[in-house]
Design a protein around this motif. Sequence first.
Motif, mmCIF file in Angstrom:
data_model
loop_
_atom_site.group_PDB
_atom_site.id
_atom_site.type_symbol
_atom_site.label_atom_id
_atom_site.label_comp_id
_atom_site.label_asym_id
_atom_site.label_seq_id
_atom_site.Cartn_x
_atom_site.Cartn_y
_atom_site.Cartn_z
ATOM 1 N N PHE A 96 0.842 -1.204 0.000
ATOM 2 C CA PHE A 96 0.000 0.000 0.000
ATOM 3 C C PHE A 96 0.877 1.254 0.000
ATOM 4 O O PHE A 96 0.632 2.204 -0.755
ATOM 5 N N GLN A 129 1.209 3.986 -2.877
ATOM 6 C CA GLN A 129 0.975 5.401 -2.571
ATOM 7 C C GLN A 129 2.137 6.256 -3.058
ATOM 8 O O GLN A 129 1.935 7.336 -3.611
ATOM 9 N N PHE A 150 -3.425 1.024 -5.361
ATOM 10 C CA PHE A 150 -3.696 1.704 -4.094
ATOM 11 C C PHE A 150 -5.088 1.314 -3.582
ATOM 12 O O PHE A 150 -5.266 0.975 -2.402
ATOM 13 N N TYR A 204 -5.173 -2.497 -2.495
ATOM 14 C CA TYR A 204 -4.573 -2.748 -1.184
ATOM 15 C C TYR A 204 -5.386 -2.090 -0.071
ATOM 16 O O TYR A 204 -5.458 -2.630 1.043
ATOM 17 N N THR A 205 -5.988 -0.940 -0.362
ATOM 18 C CA THR A 205 -6.859 -0.314 0.633
ATOM 19 C C THR A 205 -8.053 -1.205 0.934
ATOM 20 O O THR A 205 -8.426 -1.399 2.096
ATOM 21 N N SER A 210 -7.019 -4.116 2.949
ATOM 22 C CA SER A 210 -6.783 -3.700 4.329
ATOM 23 C C SER A 210 -8.103 -3.538 5.083
ATOM 24 O O SER A 210 -8.251 -4.002 6.214
#
Length: 1597
Positions: A493, A497, A548, A551-552, A555
């Motif tokens: 992540f 970013q 991004f 992975y967000t 998460s």
Amino acid sequence: MMPRHNAGPIITMSLSFCGNDNDTAAYNVDSGVLNNGCFVDALNVVPHVFLLFITFPILFIGWGSQSSKVHIHHSTWLHFPGHNLRWILTFILLFVLVCEIAEGIVSDGFTETRHLHLYMPAGMGFMAAITSIIYYHNIETSNFPKLLLALLVYWTLAFVTKTIKFAKFCEHGIGLSQLRFCIAALLAILYGMLLAVEVNVIRMRRYIFYKHSREVKPPEDLQDLGVRFLQPFVNLLSKCTYWWMNRFITTAHKRPIDIKAIGKLPFAMRAITNYVLLKDAYEAQKKKALVGLQDTKMIWRVLRQAFGRPIILSSIFRILADLLGFAGPLCISGIVHHLSDEHQAFHPQVKMLGVYFISSQEFLSNAYVIAVLLFLALLLQRTFLQASYYVAIETGINLRGAIETKIYNKILRLSTSNMSMGELTVGQICNLVAIDTNQLMWFFFLSPNLWAMPVQIIVGVFLLYYLLGISALIGATVIMLLAPVQYFVATKFSHAQKSTLDYSNERLRKTNELLRGIKLLKLYAWEKIFHKSVEETRHKELTCLTSFALYTSISIFMNAAIPIAAVLTTFVVHTQLYEDADLSPAVAFASLSLFHILVTPLFLLSSVVRSTVKALVSVQKLSEFFSSEEIGEDHSRVVLQMNTENSGKYQTIPLKVINRKRPTKEGWQKFDPQPMQQISVTEGDDVFIKVTNGFFTWTSDGAPTLSNIDIKIPYGQLTMIVGQVGCGKSSLLLAILGEMQKYSGLVYWNRASDAETTEEGSSAEEDTSIDVEVRKRGSVAYAAQKPWLLNRTVEENITFGNPFNKQRYRAVIDACSLQPDIDILPQGDQTQIGERGIILSGGQRQRISVARSLYQQTNVVFLDDPFSALDIHLGDHLMQDGILKMLQEEEKRTVVLVTHKLQYLPHADWIIAMKDGTIQREGTLKDIQNSDPDLFELWKTLMNRQDQELEKEIVAGSKTALERKNLRRAMYSREALLKTLQEAEDEEDMAEGDDGDNLSLVLRERAKMPWGACGKYLSLAGCLLLPLLILSQLFKHTVMVAIDYWLAKWTSDAIYVKNEVEKGNCSSTQDCYFNHSSYIIVFSILCCLGIVLCLITSIAVEWTGLKVTKELHKSLLNKVILAPMRFFETTPLGNILNRFSSDTNIIDQHIPATLECLSRSTLLCVSALAVISYVTPVFVIALVPLAVVYYFIQKYFRVASRDLQQLDDSTQLPLLSHFSETVEGLTTIRALREENRFRQKLLELTDTNNIASLFLTAANRWLEVRMEYIGACVVLIAAVASITNSLYYGLASGLVGLGLTYALMISNYLNWMVRNLADMEVQLGAVQRINNLLKIETENYDGLISPSQIPPNWPDEGEIKIQNLSVRYDSTLKPVLKNVNVHISPGQKVGICGRTGSGKSSFSLAFFRMVDMFEGRILIDGIDISKLPLSMLRSRLSIILQDPVLFSGSIRFNLDPEKKCTDSILWESLEIAQLKHLVKALPGGLDATVTEGGENFSLGQRQLFCLARAFVRKSSVLIMDEATASIDMETENILQKVVMTAFADRTVVTIAHRVHTILNADLVIVMKRGIILEYDTPSILLEQRDGTFASFVQADK
């Protein structure tokens, strides 16, 4: 535990103070009154009654009457000795008294009659304790200590009576096993300590028992009424609850918060205070360090020494909060366990003094007691947590201010070569301030977690093991195993970013170049090329954004799914491992809460690790920056005093030698003079500056830029420096100022002539970081070649910190011809000119820069090419009135002028001619005529005139009116559009200055959510994603509730069977055995379904965000790039760029996360309230007042938070702007010796930004404390209602556990709901602003003629016919060209001249349809250009603009972005533009790098590249719009000849800057006020002696 029974007997019981049981023990005084327990309790009431009777009149009569008349201002506040200790002891006292009340009530429940003496004295004590602290607070804030005598008496009486009670307990054999004994002992100790505190106040303040009292003044900060941040000065309760913020928050709803409202910072929090802390720590660590060089370890040690203590305090608060957080699961376990236990009834065994005594274990067997303890634990836990957050953030903000100040001080000492050679850029330095200091601030905020998380994890796992045994470890292992996966995801992540940021910066750089060069792009029809370039970068950015988002979403999914997986694994394993598994509701729901607690630190771990890594990188960057070269750092320095008394003697002053990082090249060592050698010079007062044998360079290891420099600057005279483009004229000025690195040679300043210098050796070693040679010279008024202006008013830019002198100011304004420009500006000379003077033209910026130098009262003035952007009239006026008259005749100042205007050479007292970095000739004009006749003749030819005084023959009588009219048109357009944009962006601000009715309307609007922008955002998601987003969220939370409900049913059934077995009620073996299988299957299905829905919702939110941001940016770029030129001319570039930068970033990265968090916290709260209401319907009644309180808190907070967030952002912009302005104008600031003033400005801006950040932090804490307290109230009400329902109405214990678990959840998510709502409100503003920009009209690119109808080589001849043409910039404005008729034959060279505002540029823009041609037409080779497709028209013509525009990339790209030409054509164009040798010398040749804006080339060279670009296109029609303004006359003459040769067969239209350049034209057009005044060949027009053109030529001689 209270037994379940009917409440009827309790109602009929009699009530009396001592009870009226059948025995008379309560009233038996045979052994003495003190041996009667009831009497002793009655005696304990006396001190409380005394205090209440004494203090109430003072509180309500004294302060009550005063408060209505006089408001006690915080300037009288102070803290008496032991202030915090008193508050802490009072809080503990209140808690112990609550326990005493509860113990009395529980004990009294076992007697037949009510004994008020068991709890009424404690109740009175509780009231007295609250009264005492209120009374103390009022005395303290009014500074009247004598009234504390009442508290002294009270603490004495309370201590004595409580000691008597304790002694009697001891006498009767009551010991530690009885809770009441412990409470009495504690109270005696607390009252004794409070008495000691009171005595200490008397000892310190001496208000009684002493002859002279000690007067103490309140803190100095409070004497300043501008200080409104009161957190350090309020009492402990107000600090913990942020009570002092109440008025501030509520006022924000009535009146918007501005800079004035937040006031000033307390002194201890100001940047200068924290900088001194940092500096002292830095110096201390530097002394300890073995190596002189800075490294990252040393910086960490410095930060620890300066700011470590508050972080330790924050960590302690955090650990305490985390430990108290475990009270929730333990209390749930206790409550549900006691409600599940059928054998809960007990009866105390100890009865003394007529009443029962219970132990602490018996006391905690009461479910109501546990509920109250849970409530108090939650209050304390949340208070500690918010205190930890506040201390850490405040420390981070203080740290940020200190580091920003240190960075700024370093900037002021930076070597100019670092900047000019690209080692450090403005962007890099701004990133240090904007990003790296914030990274460190957030690291300090998160750093307490580094110590708190391990404690939380260890305690959590231990408690789970205690509840579930080995199966808990299996569940914890699931979480632990997934933690590395989470860390891996977090790392990916972070990389995504970073990649996104890199591409975002690249896209912004391209967008910035596109917007800055939009005029050129439109004129050359290159929009699509640059549009495609931006889109390609955006595509790469979106690819990273997809990663991004992925992975967000992973998460988010893991955050929600891991607890479910852990609970599922644990309970399944637990039931399978143990046949008689204890899966009671108490165990199940306590475990559930513990898993939720345990997951939090493991997920926070990734954020903390990521923040730590970023902080390490930031410290590395700061370390590298702080070790950058400083001016004068590398070389030995020698300053020589010019002795005016004996002009033949000079004394050398040896200074501290600083070793160079790199040794001097061997080839240059032979040029080093002996630094300590006595030098004799013949000049005295008549020499102001002298350079001998100077070799100067920009880089330590590069060849010298300037060689063999031996010059002198005469005192009080005009020295001119001339030479071709790039010969080192500007570098010579900077070398004299000490900005260049010096290989060898000496620079002398005649310090006796400079009143501002200090004594000879006074500070030789005071500051080794600054070049002493430069410091000694005093201030120099310096106007750089590239004008440097501040984002302030015109007046502030001119006075530049000096006192305002009206007469001098007017003289400077007149000398620089600025009055007409000032008259046009909206607020005159009080108009803010924007960043880099964005609202001004190049000439206006140049003249304001020169005016600043003229206004400064320094002995020497350096002017670097001040005429480059001025027309001949303005240049002549500036030379005559400004330089010759004002500086020379009136003030006799030393002036050094760099110029290409050779016609001014006769005015020079001294001339320095340069060539290729060396001095070609030096002397007076006559000296040069004698010594170098060839050079003199060349100059004479270039001047086009005889060597005589310049006579200005033209009186521009109507010039002011023309300029005023022209500039007013531009300002009108700009203001109109700015107003439209401002209304669109901030509708709530449109009536700020209106009357009360409008203001109230605006305030109501401020309180509303921007639902329109929200609808726009969601509508862009499309018909597939939007329903998926909504339905998945609803289904997910429904399944979550179903999982917990099924767990409640499962555990309730299990405990029911267990109880039945213990009672022996089961009839068969099957009935006595509880089968978990069916429950496990359903539970597993629900959990798996929940995990899948978690994944779907997390992906749906992020993909919605991706689709919306993709659509919005695409629409925005298409709309802006096709907008008419007027839009860009009237809209500040920063406004447009902000839509592509900050607003796009918000939509890219922030809105999806906020939307997910908001929907999750809202639905969790709603589902929790629904569950609690289902379990205990009576909760709904109590919910109403809580909902009302919640509504008003969120309503007030949202408005205040938005204002403070905007204030935080808006105060950061001037700070960053100040950094960038300082870096860009570093040479000017150092030349003028204005470092201290700029440092002071930096401190003010930093403090303003920090106070906004602190208020925002305090507002967030204000909200969270209140939300947490409301959550605690929800838990208390739910617990009491559930317990009552279970005890008296048989509610299943599993449902009690379910309700309490959800109640605990509410306290966690209530504040997040409001915070996310406030954040979403601010972030949707970005959507709204972009949406408003999408409403602008675009140019019509379609033509009436199809491309196939146009000849492929059109225009092949270049014949131009202009018929009755009228042009305007907008339909609302007057025409700027009126009925123009011109015929230009193929291949003719046409010159157009006229004064400012005559319509010359409008004439050239009409060829490209950049303006509104509302009447007439232009025919080129017989085709009406208004019917052509716009791109085709512009692509077939060529133009060279006055302002050179180069793009970052290669030289090849700048010449031919369409990639249509061969290398030979490109080299040919460079040869024509006199650039071939320069480019061949560069590494890479045509592929050599061009930096952003072409900053690695001089202004003249950039203009030549633009000429080469026009030659590449080989169009039949070329427009030159004042294209040679920045080129020296020699180069210009060569170019004019080349243009005539290379474009012999093409039509060339030249907008003349210097009239002599069009003397060889075939046709000349003279314009005035939009009409053609004269139109003929130059020879015919020159014959008309009284004609306008003839007068122009005469003036240009």
